[in-house]
Design an enzyme around this catalytic site. Structure first.
Site, short mmCIF file in Angstrom:
data_model
loop_
_atom_site.label_atom_id
_atom_site.label_comp_id
_atom_site.label_asym_id
_atom_site.label_seq_id
_atom_site.Cartn_x
_atom_site.Cartn_y
_atom_site.Cartn_z
N ARG A 63 0.52 -1.29 -0.03
CA ARG A 63 -0.28 -0.54 0.02
C ARG A 63 0.59 1.26 0.31
NH1 ARG A 63 -3.24 2.40 4.31
NH2 ARG A 63 -5.07 3.02 3.58
N HIS A 67 -0.02 4.73 -2.03
CA HIS A 67 -0.31 6.02 -1.39
C HIS A 67 1.04 6.95 -1.98
CE1 HIS A 67 -3.21 4.99 1.34
NE2 HIS A 67 -3.46 4.74 0.44
N ASP A 68 2.54 6.07 -2.51
CA ASP A 68 3.71 7.52 -3.37
C ASP A 68 2.82 7.65 -4.11
OD1 ASP A 68 6.35 8.63 -3.37
OD2 ASP A 68 6.97 6.16 -3.67
N VAL A 71 0.57 10.45 -5.29
CA VAL A 71 0.94 11.46 -4.85
C VAL A 71 2.19 12.32 -5.22
CG1 VAL A 71 1.28 13.56 -3.10
CG2 VAL A 71 -0.21 11.30 -2.82
N GLY A 73 3.53 11.16 -8.56
CA GLY A 73 3.93 10.23 -8.79
C GLY A 73 5.10 9.16 -7.74
N SER A 77 7.58 10.75 -2.10
CA SER A 77 7.00 11.73 -0.61
C SER A 77 6.41 11.46 0.35
CB SER A 77 6.79 12.58 -1.69
OG SER A 77 5.24 11.81 -2.15
N ASN A 95 -3.50 8.52 5.41
CA ASN A 95 -2.74 8.24 6.22
C ASN A 95 -2.80 8.22 7.30
OD1 ASN A 95 -0.95 7.45 3.67
ND2 ASN A 95 -0.54 9.44 3.04
N HIS A 194 -6.34 -5.50 -2.16
CA HIS A 194 -7.10 -6.16 -1.09
C HIS A 194 -7.40 -7.11 -1.00
CE1 HIS A 194 -9.01 -1.12 -0.95
NE2 HIS A 194 -7.24 -1.24 -1.10
N THR A 195 -7.32 -8.22 -1.20
CA THR A 195 -7.03 -9.57 -1.29
C THR A 195 -6.46 -9.72 -0.35
OG1 THR A 195 -6.56 -11.72 -2.16
CG2 THR A 195 -5.12 -10.44 -2.91
N ASP A 246 -10.04 -8.99 3.22
CA ASP A 246 -10.78 -10.74 2.36
C ASP A 246 -10.59 -12.01 3.55
OD1 ASP A 246 -10.72 -13.20 1.03
OD2 ASP A 246 -9.02 -13.29 0.33
C1 HEM Z 1 -8.94 1.53 -5.69
C2 HEM Z 1 -9.24 2.94 -4.64
C3 HEM Z 1 -8.53 2.22 -3.77
C4 HEM Z 1 -9.66 2.40 -2.20
C5 HEM Z 1 -10.48 3.72 -2.15
C6 HEM Z 1 -8.92 2.44 -1.03
C7 HEM Z 1 -9.14 2.03 0.06
C8 HEM Z 1 -8.19 1.25 1.57
C9 HEM Z 1 -9.08 1.62 2.64
C10 HEM Z 1 -9.99 2.55 3.32
C11 HEM Z 1 -7.79 0.94 3.67
C12 HEM Z 1 -8.05 0.08 4.69
C13 HEM Z 1 -7.37 1.77 5.64
C14 HEM Z 1 -7.21 1.19 6.51
O1 HEM Z 1 -8.42 1.53 7.70
O2 HEM Z 1 -6.90 1.84 7.65
C15 HEM Z 1 -6.80 -0.29 3.40
C16 HEM Z 1 -5.95 -1.23 2.98
C17 HEM Z 1 -5.43 -1.55 1.88
N1 HEM Z 1 -4.99 -1.25 0.19
FE1 HEM Z 1 -6.69 0.33 -0.48
N2 HEM Z 1 -7.99 1.23 -1.40
C18 HEM Z 1 -8.27 1.21 -2.64
C19 HEM Z 1 -7.03 0.71 -3.80
C20 HEM Z 1 -5.62 0.30 -4.01
C21 HEM Z 1 -4.30 -0.20 -4.21
C22 HEM Z 1 -4.72 0.68 -5.50
C23 HEM Z 1 -3.60 -0.60 -3.47
C24 HEM Z 1 -2.51 -1.04 -3.81
C25 HEM Z 1 -1.84 -1.32 -5.26
C26 HEM Z 1 -4.09 -0.85 -1.98
C27 HEM Z 1 -3.50 -1.88 -1.25
C28 HEM Z 1 -4.48 -1.45 0.26
C29 HEM Z 1 -3.62 -3.06 0.72
C30 HEM Z 1 -2.69 -3.49 0.56
C31 HEM Z 1 -4.46 -2.05 2.34
C32 HEM Z 1 -4.02 -3.26 3.55
C33 HEM Z 1 -2.71 -2.70 3.83
C34 HEM Z 1 -2.89 -2.63 5.95
O3 HEM Z 1 -2.91 -4.10 6.27
O4 HEM Z 1 -2.03 -2.06 6.04
N3 HEM Z 1 -5.29 -0.65 -2.16
N4 HEM Z 1 -7.73 0.51 0.92
#
Ligand code: HEM
Ligand SMILES: *[C@@H]1O[C@H](CO)[C@@H](O)[C@H](O)[C@H]1NC(C)=O
Ligand SMILES: *[C@@H]1O[C@H](CO)[C@@H](O)[C@H](O)[C@H]1NC(C)=O
Length: 329
Positions: A63, A67-68, A71, A73, A77, A95, A194-195, A246
């Site tokens: 993640r 997030h890098d 923002v 590129g 940052s 963040n 998100h898997t 997941d």
């Molecule tokens: C499509 C739009 C996306 C939205 C709205 C989104 C939103 C979120 C949110 C709300 C969380 C939980 C954060 C929390 O409650 O602390 C999350 C976790 C996560 N996101 Fe996304 N996300 C998106 C796309 C992505 C993409 C593109 C990636 C990576 C390629 C990604 C990777 C992850 C991962 C791996 C987690 C789990 C992180 C952890 O357990 O520390 N997400 N995301």
């Protein structure tokens, strides 16, 4: 003797192809083959160690790269702490109390600095770390183009505005990806990240109690799954309680994320709407749920595309020695 027009063009072309051009340069997987041949091995072994210690770390590191890159590129940052005129992105809405893994990046950077001082950028370390986190969680592998340089600043407003929020509408999320040069296929494939990993209660509570301001739960959410979620995510309080994105296999980089969405068990609103709000995204969810090979293939391609978002190259930016600070401070 005047230089001909084609001569000038030729000189400009040579300049832009030189390894230390001013920028706008290309990334390539062999970038450190001479200057730091050990870098991939070091990053791989340290990611494997960190994930063995805490399986969730694979998700957290993956993640960070996302997030890098969204923002300004992929310029590291996100890693800068506040100091001087820099306001850290770590305090942004997406963040704060959420982005994690910074200490692991510090450890990897320290090991890489020891092997190859002042050579490998923090932005490249994030890109390699995202790849190995995916691999170590059982997902696909890809060659990471390298040669990014690190930013001299951060953007709190960019972090707040450019990273999609879980309650954004599908058109808003599509627009935020499009702005980065990523299309709908990239969106649905990358959302498959998100898997693995976890979300806090506060990121999806609205769905459980008052989805549309009418006091009702989100009707697209499976009712028995919603009941389980309400146990640990009450109407108020417990904001930071964690839930797997997941629920079937939170540490395995498989395609259960999509299979869950098919049956109303996507955790975030932004996950479930990929199935309910557009035929194009729904068909991709169905495709990836049915065929893990295609998902892996698209995910790897889209990760490379995401990693190529407006990198600093050549003489732009710098190679930080400490990922938390710019070199001059
Ligand atoms: C499509 C739009 C996306 C939205 C709205 C989104 C939103 C979120 C949110 C709300 C969380 C939980 C954060 C929390 O409650 O602390 C999350 C976790 C996560 N996101 Fe996304 N996300 C998106 C796309 C992505 C993409 C593109 C990636 C990576 C390629 C990604 C990777 C992850 C991962 C791996 C987690 C789990 C992180 C952890 O357990 O520390 N997400 N995301
Ligand atoms: C999304 O959630 C945040 C709070 O977490 C809230 O401020 C914002 O108004 C919400 N947006 C929509 C469209 O519901
Ligand atoms: C649901 O939200 C709306 C608007 O945000 C609010 O007016 C209403 O009181 C809420 N209902 C419940 C039951 O929480």
């Amino acid at each position: 003797m005047a230089l001909s027009m084609s001569g000038i063009v030729a000189v400009l072309m040579v300049l832009s192809l030189a390894p230390l051009s001013l920028g706008g340069g290309y990334l390539c997987p062999e970038y450190y083959d001479k200057s730091c041949p050990q870098v991939k091995e070091i990053v791989w072994s340290m990611v494997a160690k960190a994930v063995a210690k805490e399986p969730r770390m694979a998700a957290s590191l993956l993640r960070l790269h996302f997030h890098d890159c969204f923002v300004k590129g992929c310029d590291a940052s996100i890693l800068l702490d506040s100091s001087g005129s820099i306001v850290s992105e770590k305090g942004s809405k997406p963040n704060k109390n959420s982005a994690r893994g910074f200490e692991v990046i510090d450890d990897i950077k320290a090991a890489v600095e020891q092997a190859c001082p002042k050579t490998v950028s923090c932005a490249d370390i994030l890109a390699l770390t995202a790849r190995y986190s995916t691999v170590v969680a059982g997902g696909p592998n890809w060659e990471v183009p390298l040669g990014r340089r690190d930013s001299l600043g951060a953007s709190l407003s960019g972090s707040n505005n450019d990273i999609p929020a879980p309650n954004n509408t599908l058109p808003t999320i599509i627009t935020k990806f499009k702005r980065q040069g990523l299309d709908v296929v990239d969106l649905v494939a990358l959302a498959g990240a998100h898997t693995i990993g976890f979300s806090r209660c506060t990121s999806f509570r609205q769905r459980l109690y008052n989805q549309s301001g009418n006091g009702l739960a989100d009707s697209t959410l499976d009712e028995s799954y919603a009941m389980q979620l309400r146990w640990g995510c009450p109407r108020s309080g417990s904001d930071d309680n964690l839930f797997p994105l997941d629920y079937v296999s939170p540490a395995q980089f498989d395609n259960y994320y999509y299979k869950n969405i098919l049956v109303g068990k996507g955790l975030l609103n932004s996950d479930q709407i990929l199935f309910t709000k557009s035929a194009t995204t729904r068909q991709l969810v169905e495709l990836y749920a049915a065929n893990i090979g295609i998902f892996y293939d698209h995910f790897a391609k889209s990760m490379i595309k995401m990693g190529n978002i407006t990198p600093l190259t050549g003489l732009e930016g710098e190679v930080r020695t400490n990922c938390r600070r710019i070199n001059s401070s």
